[in-house]
Design an enzyme around this catalytic site. Sequence first.
Site, PDB file in Angstrom:
ATOM      1  N   LYS A   1       0.826  -1.210   0.000  1.00 20.74           N
ATOM      2  CA  LYS A   1       0.000   0.000   0.000  1.00 20.74           C
ATOM      3  C   LYS A   1       0.853   1.251   0.000  1.00 20.74           C
ATOM      4  O   LYS A   1       0.528   2.229  -0.677  1.00 20.74           O
ATOM      5  CB  LYS A   1      -0.984  -0.004   1.179  1.00 20.74           C
ATOM      6  CG  LYS A   1      -2.081  -1.064   1.008  1.00 20.74           C
ATOM      7  CD  LYS A   1      -3.249  -0.903   1.970  1.00 20.74           C
ATOM      8  CE  LYS A   1      -4.363  -1.902   1.627  1.00 20.74           C
ATOM      9  NZ  LYS A   1      -5.426  -1.974   2.614  1.00 20.74           N
TER      10      LYS A   1
ATOM     11  N   LYS B   1      -8.783 -11.501  -7.269  1.00 18.78           N
ATOM     12  CA  LYS B   1      -9.941 -11.631  -6.367  1.00 18.78           C
ATOM     13  C   LYS B   1     -10.843 -10.403  -6.456  1.00 18.78           C
ATOM     14  O   LYS B   1     -10.386  -9.291  -6.706  1.00 18.78           O
ATOM     15  CB  LYS B   1      -9.487 -11.871  -4.927  1.00 18.78           C
ATOM     16  CG  LYS B   1      -9.005 -10.633  -4.204  1.00 18.78           C
ATOM     17  CD  LYS B   1      -8.991 -10.871  -2.692  1.00 18.78           C
ATOM     18  CE  LYS B   1      -9.002  -9.525  -1.961  1.00 18.78           C
ATOM     19  NZ  LYS B   1     -10.147  -9.285  -1.142  1.00 18.78           N
TER      20      LYS B   1
ATOM     21  N   LYS C   1     -13.013  -4.714  -2.786  1.00 16.31           N
ATOM     22  CA  LYS C   1     -13.624  -3.393  -2.643  1.00 16.31           C
ATOM     23  C   LYS C   1     -12.738  -2.327  -3.244  1.00 16.31           C
ATOM     24  O   LYS C   1     -13.217  -1.410  -3.896  1.00 16.31           O
ATOM     25  CB  LYS C   1     -13.794  -3.059  -1.146  1.00 16.31           C
ATOM     26  CG  LYS C   1     -14.968  -3.741  -0.496  1.00 16.31           C
ATOM     27  CD  LYS C   1     -15.134  -3.199   0.926  1.00 16.31           C
ATOM     28  CE  LYS C   1     -14.781  -4.268   1.940  1.00 16.31           C
ATOM     29  NZ  LYS C   1     -14.159  -3.815   3.155  1.00 16.31           N
TER      30      LYS C   1
HETATM   31  P1  ATP Z   1     -10.095  -4.207   0.392  1.00 17.81           P
HETATM   32  O1  ATP Z   1      -9.945  -4.326  -1.102  1.00 17.81           O
HETATM   33  O2  ATP Z   1     -10.378  -2.799   0.884  1.00 17.81           O
HETATM   34  O3  ATP Z   1      -9.027  -4.915   1.174  1.00 17.81           O
HETATM   35  P2  ATP Z   1     -11.763  -6.480   0.529  1.00 17.81           P
HETATM   36  O4  ATP Z   1     -12.724  -6.619  -0.589  1.00 17.81           O
HETATM   37  O5  ATP Z   1     -10.509  -7.287   0.470  1.00 17.81           O
HETATM   38  O6  ATP Z   1     -11.471  -4.953   0.688  1.00 17.81           O
HETATM   39  P3  ATP Z   1     -11.928  -6.827   3.389  1.00 17.81           P
HETATM   40  O7  ATP Z   1     -12.740  -5.894   4.233  1.00 17.81           O
HETATM   41  O8  ATP Z   1     -10.440  -6.678   3.329  1.00 17.81           O
HETATM   42  O9  ATP Z   1     -12.528  -6.774   1.870  1.00 17.81           O
HETATM   43  O10 ATP Z   1     -12.258  -8.321   3.768  1.00 17.81           O
HETATM   44  C1  ATP Z   1     -13.364  -8.702   4.553  1.00 17.81           C
HETATM   45  C2  ATP Z   1     -13.454 -10.215   4.535  1.00 17.81           C
HETATM   46  O11 ATP Z   1     -13.867 -10.688   3.241  1.00 17.81           O
HETATM   47  C3  ATP Z   1     -12.142 -10.942   4.849  1.00 17.81           C
HETATM   48  O12 ATP Z   1     -12.429 -12.036   5.699  1.00 17.81           O
HETATM   49  C4  ATP Z   1     -11.653 -11.426   3.495  1.00 17.81           C
HETATM   50  O13 ATP Z   1     -10.857 -12.598   3.629  1.00 17.81           O
HETATM   51  C5  ATP Z   1     -12.983 -11.696   2.771  1.00 17.81           C
HETATM   52  N1  ATP Z   1     -12.861 -11.518   1.302  1.00 17.81           N
HETATM   53  C6  ATP Z   1     -12.541 -10.364   0.682  1.00 17.81           C
HETATM   54  N2  ATP Z   1     -12.557 -10.526  -0.660  1.00 17.81           N
HETATM   55  C7  ATP Z   1     -12.903 -11.822  -0.893  1.00 17.81           C
HETATM   56  C8  ATP Z   1     -13.109 -12.606  -2.092  1.00 17.81           C
HETATM   57  N3  ATP Z   1     -12.956 -12.081  -3.313  1.00 17.81           N
HETATM   58  N4  ATP Z   1     -13.472 -13.887  -1.966  1.00 17.81           N
HETATM   59  C9  ATP Z   1     -13.647 -14.438  -0.733  1.00 17.81           C
HETATM   60  N5  ATP Z   1     -13.454 -13.762   0.428  1.00 17.81           N
HETATM   61  C10 ATP Z   1     -13.102 -12.465   0.367  1.00 17.81           C
HETATM   62 MG    MG Z   2      -8.801  -6.993   1.881  1.00 10.50          MG
END
Ligand code: ATP
Ligand code: MG
Length: 332
Positions: A112, A195, A198
């Site tokens: 980051k 993956k 967000k």
């Molecule tokens: P960011 O991109 O801001 O990191 P994120 O989409 O990765 O956001 P997080 O808030 O970091 O979301 O993750 C919340 C939960 O969702 C965690 O337990 C993470 O392992 C799970 N998670 C996030 N993205 C995925 C995905 N594509 N498939 C399965 N599990 C996911």
């Molecule tokens: Mg994440």
Amino acid sequence: DARILSGMQPTSDSLHLGNYLGALTSWVGLQDSYETIYTVVDLHSLTVATDPQLLRERTRRTAAQYLAAGVDPSRSALFVQSHVPEHAQLAWVLSCHTGFGEAARMTQFKDKSARHGNDATNVGLFTYPILMAADILLYDAALVPVGEDQRQHLELTRDLAQRFNARFGQTFVVPEPHIVRATAKIYDLQEPTAKMSKSASSPNGLIELLDDPKVVAKRIRSAVTDAEREIRFDPVAKPGVSNLLTIHSALSGRTVAELEQDYAGRGYGDLKKDLAEVVVGFLEPFQERVHGYLDDPASLDDVLAEGAERVRVVARETLARVYDRVGLLPAR
Ligand code: ATP
Ligand code: MG
């Protein structure tokens, strides 16, 4: 029962299907066998600059999505991290037991900060894993459900707990990662080798839980597949089609093998059309539940207050134990 703790940051208006299928559904299942604590980690999200009004809004929205997914406040403590000041207080003590080099090795920070540059990177992003360690150690959580991206942070939490225990005597439970086998990893619709995320996915790559169902259906119809025609689960050769099958299976309850049979001899268009129906069929009642919670913010805030009340008892005890161990003079 062993205690489980997990949380998400309120960094977007809506969670996505990866958050739901990869994390939330397993949180719900864990309520049957463990003492579960689920938190909206708003202090963590201060590492990303956000409009204050929007942050408050997103904090409630995140909590409402936990509830709509099936987090049950009569069985799980559900609270907002900043409502329990002990998180920040314990993080300070832990930061004084973390090596600078040790923190600097965290790959999420390196990624980051490299992306944003030194001046746009705040110190909170650097100490983020220490706050996460505090979240976990405050409650003597034995198990922490984490995705692959959080494994290194959990390793740091374990190191800190062991170091503190070795120096000051048994104080913290050393947590284990809890890997939920049955959960799905969901990929970006437009870039099915990355993956769904967000922060990293383009809007068209995401299925957001609170999006207009028409938009969601359109995104599914324009998901990237491949030049063949065969509907078969093969994540290496056919990541796009495999991702669609994974999502279908997770939401419809049919196995991937059954789906492959159903679609033998049929085209991608059929699969996408049916999948859109399955996803929309899930989203509509989900969104109705979320809006039910959001339309009554006073009741939602009551649930969050009650959750904070429950966990605060444990948090106070742990922090008092830690302050005592390190030699802080008790207040009277
Ligand atoms: P960011 O991109 O801001 O990191 P994120 O989409 O990765 O956001 P997080 O808030 O970091 O979301 O993750 C919340 C939960 O969702 C965690 O337990 C993470 O392992 C799970 N998670 C996030 N993205 C995925 C995905 N594509 N498939 C399965 N599990 C996911
Ligand atoms: Mg994440």
